[in-house]
Write a protein that holds these residues in place. Structure first.
Motif, PDB file in Angstrom:
ATOM      1  N   ARG A 127       0.845  -1.176   0.085  1.00 20.65           N
ATOM      2  CA  ARG A 127      -0.024  -0.012  -0.133  1.00 20.65           C
ATOM      3  C   ARG A 127       0.937   1.272   0.100  1.00 20.65           C
ATOM      4  NH1 ARG A 127      -4.530   1.078   4.675  1.00 20.65           N
ATOM      5  NH2 ARG A 127      -5.863  -0.470   3.213  1.00 20.65           N
ATOM      6  N   ASP A 128       2.110   1.377   0.905  1.00 20.30           N
ATOM      7  CA  ASP A 128       2.682   2.410   1.052  1.00 20.30           C
ATOM      8  C   ASP A 128       3.253   2.683  -0.315  1.00 20.30           C
ATOM      9  OD1 ASP A 128       2.337   2.766   3.502  1.00 20.30           O
ATOM     10  OD2 ASP A 128       3.951   1.663   4.192  1.00 20.30           O
ATOM     11  N   LEU A 129       3.934   1.584  -1.105  1.00 20.37           N
ATOM     12  CA  LEU A 129       4.424   1.651  -2.455  1.00 20.37           C
ATOM     13  C   LEU A 129       3.819   2.253  -3.559  1.00 20.37           C
ATOM     14  CD1 LEU A 129       6.942   0.008  -0.881  1.00 20.37           C
ATOM     15  CD2 LEU A 129       7.038  -1.281  -2.804  1.00 20.37           C
ATOM     16  N   ALA A 130       2.443   1.741  -3.266  1.00 13.13           N
ATOM     17  CA  ALA A 130       1.482   2.016  -4.414  1.00 13.13           C
ATOM     18  C   ALA A 130       0.936   3.831  -4.215  1.00 13.13           C
ATOM     19  CB  ALA A 130       0.072   1.472  -4.366  1.00 13.13           C
ATOM     20  N   ASP A 131       0.725   3.959  -3.122  1.00 11.27           N
ATOM     21  CA  ASP A 131       0.615   5.656  -2.468  1.00 11.27           C
ATOM     22  C   ASP A 131       1.759   6.268  -3.158  1.00 11.27           C
ATOM     23  OD1 ASP A 131      -1.908   5.022  -1.669  1.00 11.27           O
ATOM     24  OD2 ASP A 131      -1.430   4.715   0.449  1.00 11.27           O
ATOM     25  N   ASN A 132       2.735   5.888  -2.740  1.00 14.12           N
ATOM     26  CA  ASN A 132       4.122   7.022  -3.104  1.00 14.12           C
ATOM     27  C   ASN A 132       3.884   6.963  -4.596  1.00 14.12           C
ATOM     28  OD1 ASN A 132       4.794   7.176  -0.398  1.00 14.12           O
ATOM     29  ND2 ASN A 132       6.131   5.594  -0.329  1.00 14.12           N
ATOM     30  N   ALA A 133       3.966   5.853  -5.170  1.00 17.78           N
ATOM     31  CA  ALA A 133       3.943   5.782  -7.034  1.00 17.78           C
ATOM     32  C   ALA A 133       2.862   6.809  -7.456  1.00 17.78           C
ATOM     33  CB  ALA A 133       3.871   4.480  -7.251  1.00 17.78           C
ATOM     34  N   ARG A 134       1.735   6.768  -6.695  1.00 20.38           N
ATOM     35  CA  ARG A 134       0.579   7.755  -7.197  1.00 20.38           C
ATOM     36  C   ARG A 134       1.128   9.358  -6.920  1.00 20.38           C
ATOM     37  NH1 ARG A 134      -2.749   3.834  -4.415  1.00 20.38           N
ATOM     38  NH2 ARG A 134      -3.993   2.528  -5.917  1.00 20.38           N
ATOM     39  N   VAL A 135       1.555   9.601  -5.835  1.00 21.40           N
ATOM     40  CA  VAL A 135       2.105  10.816  -5.490  1.00 21.40           C
ATOM     41  C   VAL A 135       3.193  11.379  -6.627  1.00 21.40           C
ATOM     42  CG1 VAL A 135       3.300  12.435  -3.857  1.00 21.40           C
ATOM     43  CG2 VAL A 135       1.629  10.815  -3.194  1.00 21.40           C
ATOM     44  N   GLU A 136       4.062  10.352  -6.878  1.00 24.07           N
ATOM     45  CA  GLU A 136       4.795  10.973  -7.622  1.00 24.07           C
ATOM     46  C   GLU A 136       4.483  11.069  -9.234  1.00 24.07           C
ATOM     47  OE1 GLU A 136       7.814   7.408  -7.855  1.00 24.07           O
ATOM     48  OE2 GLU A 136       8.462   8.012  -5.780  1.00 24.07           O
ATOM     49  N   ARG A 137       3.334  10.528  -9.543  1.00 22.88           N
ATOM     50  CA  ARG A 137       2.702  10.558 -10.967  1.00 22.88           C
ATOM     51  C   ARG A 137       1.663  11.873 -10.822  1.00 22.88           C
ATOM     52  NH1 ARG A 137       0.142   5.463 -13.020  1.00 22.88           N
ATOM     53  NH2 ARG A 137      -0.119   6.678 -15.050  1.00 22.88           N
ATOM     54  N   GLY A 138       1.628  12.295  -9.641  1.00 25.92           N
ATOM     55  CA  GLY A 138       0.666  13.670  -9.516  1.00 25.92           C
ATOM     56  C   GLY A 138      -0.962  13.223  -9.147  1.00 25.92           C
ATOM     57  N   LEU A 139      -1.242  11.901  -8.839  1.00 25.46           N
ATOM     58  CA  LEU A 139      -2.646  11.592  -8.520  1.00 25.46           C
ATOM     59  C   LEU A 139      -2.798  11.444  -6.955  1.00 25.46           C
ATOM     60  CD1 LEU A 139      -2.672   8.199 -10.730  1.00 25.46           C
ATOM     61  CD2 LEU A 139      -3.785  10.671 -11.432  1.00 25.46           C
ATOM     62  N   ALA A 140      -3.742  11.653  -6.745  1.00 23.33           N
ATOM     63  CA  ALA A 140      -4.292  11.420  -5.323  1.00 23.33           C
ATOM     64  C   ALA A 140      -4.211  10.015  -4.754  1.00 23.33           C
ATOM     65  CB  ALA A 140      -5.756  12.011  -5.129  1.00 23.33           C
ATOM     66  N   VAL A 141      -3.884   9.812  -3.410  1.00 25.77           N
ATOM     67  CA  VAL A 141      -3.721   8.780  -2.737  1.00 25.77           C
ATOM     68  C   VAL A 141      -5.087   7.901  -3.034  1.00 25.77           C
ATOM     69  CG1 VAL A 141      -3.307   7.458  -0.803  1.00 25.77           C
ATOM     70  CG2 VAL A 141      -1.656   9.290  -1.520  1.00 25.77           C
ATOM     71  N   GLY A 142      -5.177   6.631  -3.626  1.00 28.54           N
ATOM     72  CA  GLY A 142      -6.157   6.064  -3.913  1.00 28.54           C
ATOM     73  C   GLY A 142      -6.825   6.083  -5.008  1.00 28.54           C
ATOM     74  N   ASP A 143      -6.564   7.115  -6.003  1.00 26.57           N
ATOM     75  CA  ASP A 143      -7.256   7.484  -7.125  1.00 26.57           C
ATOM     76  C   ASP A 143      -7.135   6.151  -8.196  1.00 26.57           C
ATOM     77  OD1 ASP A 143      -8.006   9.959  -6.389  1.00 26.57           O
ATOM     78  OD2 ASP A 143      -6.635  10.901  -7.878  1.00 26.57           O
ATOM     79  N   GLU A 144      -8.054   5.985  -8.996  1.00 22.38           N
ATOM     80  CA  GLU A 144      -7.828   4.947  -9.835  1.00 22.38           C
ATOM     81  C   GLU A 144      -6.863   5.196 -10.955  1.00 22.38           C
ATOM     82  OE1 GLU A 144      -9.703   2.016 -10.247  1.00 22.38           O
ATOM     83  OE2 GLU A 144     -11.409   2.178  -8.867  1.00 22.38           O
ATOM     84  N   ASP A 145      -6.297   4.214 -11.466  1.00 13.96           N
ATOM     85  CA  ASP A 145      -5.168   4.408 -12.494  1.00 13.96           C
ATOM     86  C   ASP A 145      -5.733   4.271 -13.842  1.00 13.96           C
ATOM     87  OD1 ASP A 145      -2.669   5.040 -11.006  1.00 13.96           O
ATOM     88  OD2 ASP A 145      -3.437   3.214 -10.214  1.00 13.96           O
TER      89      ASP A 145
END
Length: 703
Positions: free
Chosen positions: A685-703
């Motif tokens: 979960r941490d890794l996914a949240d960090n990856a989203r942040v790096e891509r400019g997405l909100a935590v928990g957003d659909e990809d």
């Protein structure tokens, strides 16, 4: 000379731990590096044996140094001396007796301490997890919140720099704003050398000592007694440290309640210290006059073979107080007994040591058990309710349905008092309830037994609900469910109609039926208030034990409940049950990681229980086979985990469900991405949240 001592310690580590220290995570390293890691881990195990004696295997299993150790190399939990004690060890080895310990190490150690206080046990590596059941038990211990000692195990001879000491003490002071809960101790090369040698290393301490107002016993054995100044005792400790306690049973136990009270007395009313202290007993091989000695006046003596056998805590506390504020503590004086062994029969010194350390101390609670309010309550419980009310220490506590005790009643009355300060006082230090000012505020001269019993039942109902909730909570929320029972009870009581609480004919069950629902609301709003008032990284334990903080949290929680709503933004990662791969964020996390190829194929992941229920239900099962707690990652969005135990593919949550079922027979939907970790990187979960942040997405957003 120090190099010779280093080799001596190294030899002891080799002899004790060469076959039991775990180096499985260091297999690919050059031999010299593996050797360095072995010595560091062996040093941590040796420190554990010094602080809490145990077998070589138990000491080795205390060590979890490595990836995700969070600045802590080993841990031990001791629940044998009343208030639980947790020791956290950080070890530094040096072949040249120059082990470094700087500001970076201080920050890492404090980070690990904060995670443990917030019950964030899943942040630590797999080898740490075997100690979590003991930690859970320590934090749930009825004797109070554990005392924590940070043990710095350093192969060095020089003292730590003033700057590092200052930073360490400043960081520790943040945890001790309400009461002294955290302390630290340094074990250096001299301590390790002496501990390995055992009794043969006990230094021959020969000292001059001045006694004021001294007296003596002649028959059957020679002994002197008199008053010694605080500066003289502090100087002795500075010079000889643990060597003074070679024959003492318990050492100096720096963070105990008694020790803290001794220090505080010296710093606030040093002139009264002689009257409040039980004094110090020293055994001596011989005692000789060293100048003029006037019975009842001043006498100078030369002592040989000195050992403090009772009063080690007093000596240690005197040193700490004098070090902290010499001008305040220097006026203190202490009674000292000197017992000469010159003409004593063999074994007499051991008898003195044993007998002076095994007498049960009288506590303030013991005096309160004689108070007429307690006698009145005991009689009313028996005659009006046909229940037992236990007043004295040592008497068996009745089953919940058959009665209660003075301690449980005091907690219930503190929690339901109109002022939340008393809930904080009881949570901070249960012994403070028996102080005259607090006691009189909680207990009337003739307490209403119906009110008292109903408040006890309310506290039990709230604790039961919190225990139920805690099963699916992690991190700060789990800490709140553990520490926040009195705070939540206070908020719940404020929301009940208490006009008829003392009427035995009133239908009080109508109010108690509301407790589970109100307790959950109170919990949510209290946790939300702590996060809002003090930040989501603040310490829960501080909010429930600090008088000012608890009042602010209570007011905010009551306002929230009365608004008729639920908290708008209570963190979603506080709960891990009731969600799985079929729901939102869990699927998104795996999809994100696979889409970005964030984790290389073949990466090994560790399973770490996230909740108390998982730790309780799975600990034994996991320990039976290491393959049960590891899996290999493959970039498959549907089933990315290959479980080492059976070689089959699973989704993160699907595998956790299966493991829980195999371990306990329970099938519960969980957030699996919170349980599977890559060491030094975090959970899925941490890794996914960090990856989203790096891509400019909100935590928990659909990809």
């Amino acid at each position: 000379m120090s190099v010779v001592q280093v080799r001596f310690v190294q030899k002891a580590i080799d002899e004790r731990f060469s076959d039991v220290i775990d180096l499985s995570d260091k297999q690919g390293l050059p031999e010299a590096k593996r050797r360095e890691h072995f010595l560091t881990r062996g040093l941590a195990a040796l420190a554990r044996q010094i602080e809490q004696p145990c077998t070589n295997l138990v000491a080795a299993e205390s060590v979890f140094d490595g990836a995700d150790d969070k600045g802590i190399d080993a841990i031990s939990v001791d629940r044998t001396l009343g208030t639980p004690r947790i020791r956290l060890y950080q070890a530094k080895w040096s072949d040249r007796a120059k082990a470094g310990f700087g500001e970076a190490e201080v920050h890492k150690l404090i980070e690990g301490l904060e995670l443990i206080l917030d019950l964030e046990f899943s942040a630590f590596n797999r080898r740490f997890q075997r100690h979590v059941p003991d930690l859970d038990a320590a934090f749930d211990d009825p004797n109070g919140t554990p005392k924590i000692t940070l043990v710095l195990a350093l192969v060095r001879v020089e003292a730590l720099s003033a700057g590092v000491r200052s930073l360490l003490e400043k960081k520790i002071a943040q945890f001790n704003q309400v009461e002294e809960m955290v302390d630290y101790e340094i074990l250096d090369l001299k301590d390790f050398h002496r501990a390995i040698l055992g009794d043969t290393a006990a230094p021959k301490i020969n000292i001059p000592l001045r006694l004021e107002g001294f007296g003596q016993e002649v028959h059957p054995y020679k002994a002197l007694y008199g008053t010694v100044t605080v500066p003289d005792i502090a100087s002795l400790y500075s010079k000889y440290r643990r060597g003074l306690f070679a024959r003492n049973i318990r050492g100096s136990l720096d963070a105990t309640d008694v020790n803290v009270k001794i220090r505080n007395t010296l710093l606030t009313e040093a002139q009264h210290f002689w009257y409040f202290s039980n004094g110090i007993t020293m055994l001596c091989q011989s005692i000789k006059p060293a100048g003029k000695a006037v019975l009842g006046g001043v006498g100078d003596f030369q002592l040989s073979g000195v050992s403090v056998v009772n009063g080690a805590q007093t000596v240690s506390a005197i040193h700490k107080a004098y070090e902290a504020d010499p001008s305040a503590a220097e006026r203190g004086r202490v009674l000292v007994r000197l017992i000469s062994l010159e003409d004593c029969p063999p074994g007499f010194g051991d008898k003195v040591t044993t007998n002076t350390n095994t007498q049960n101390p009288v506590e303030e609670r013991d005096f309160k058990s004689l108070d007429k309010a307690q006698i009145f309550l005991r009689d009313c419980f028996a005659t009006a309710l046909s229940l037992s009310y236990v007043v004295k220490r040592g008497e068996p506590i009745p089953d919940p349905e058959h009665g209660t005790s003075i301690t449980e009643v005091a907690e219930a009355l503190a929690a339901t008092h109109a002022d939340a300060v008393y809930a904080a006082t009881a949570k901070r230090e249960l012994a403070d309830i028996w102080r005259d000012d607090v006691y009189k505020e909680l207990f009337d001269e003739e307490p209403d037994v119906v009110v008292v019993w109903r408040k006890v039942q309310l506290l039990r109902a709230v604790r039961s609900k919190l225990a139920e909730m805690r099963e699916g909570l992690v991190g700060r929320a789990a800490a709140m469910a553990s520490y926040g029972d009195l705070l939540v009870t206070h908020v719940v009581y404020s929301q009940l109609d208490t006009d008829s609480v003392g009427d035995p004919d009133a239908d009080w069950s109508g109010q108690t039926s509301k407790v589970p629902h109100i307790a959950e609301l109170s919990f949510d709003w209290s946790l939300y208030a702590i996060d809002a008032e003090y930040g989501a990284s603040s310490h829960i334990i501080a909010a429930v034990r600090n008088s000012e903080r608890i009042q602010r949290v209570v007011k905010a929680a009551i306002r929230g409940i009365q608004s008729g709503t639920k908290p708008a933004k209570l963190r979603t990662d506080y709960r891990v049950t009731g969600v799985d791969d079929r729901g939102g964020r869990q699927v998104d996390a795996v999809k994100t990681l696979v889409a970005l190829n964030r984790i290389p194929d073949g990466t090994v992941l560790e399973f770490r229980p996230a909740t108390r229920a998982e730790r309780r239900d799975m600990a034994t099962w996991l320990s039976e086979d290491e393959k049960r707690s590891t899996a290999t990652w493959s970039n498959d969005a549907r089933s990315p985990l290959i479980w080492h135990f059976d070689g089959q593919r699973y989704s993160p949550s699907g595998l956790v469900r299966k493991m829980r079922k195999l371990a306990s027979g329970k099938e519960i939907a969980v957030a699996g991405t919170l349980h599977w970790h890559i060491p030094s990187e975090g959970s899925l979960r941490d890794l996914a949240d960090n990856a989203r942040v790096e891509r400019g997405l909100a935590v928990g957003d659909e990809d």
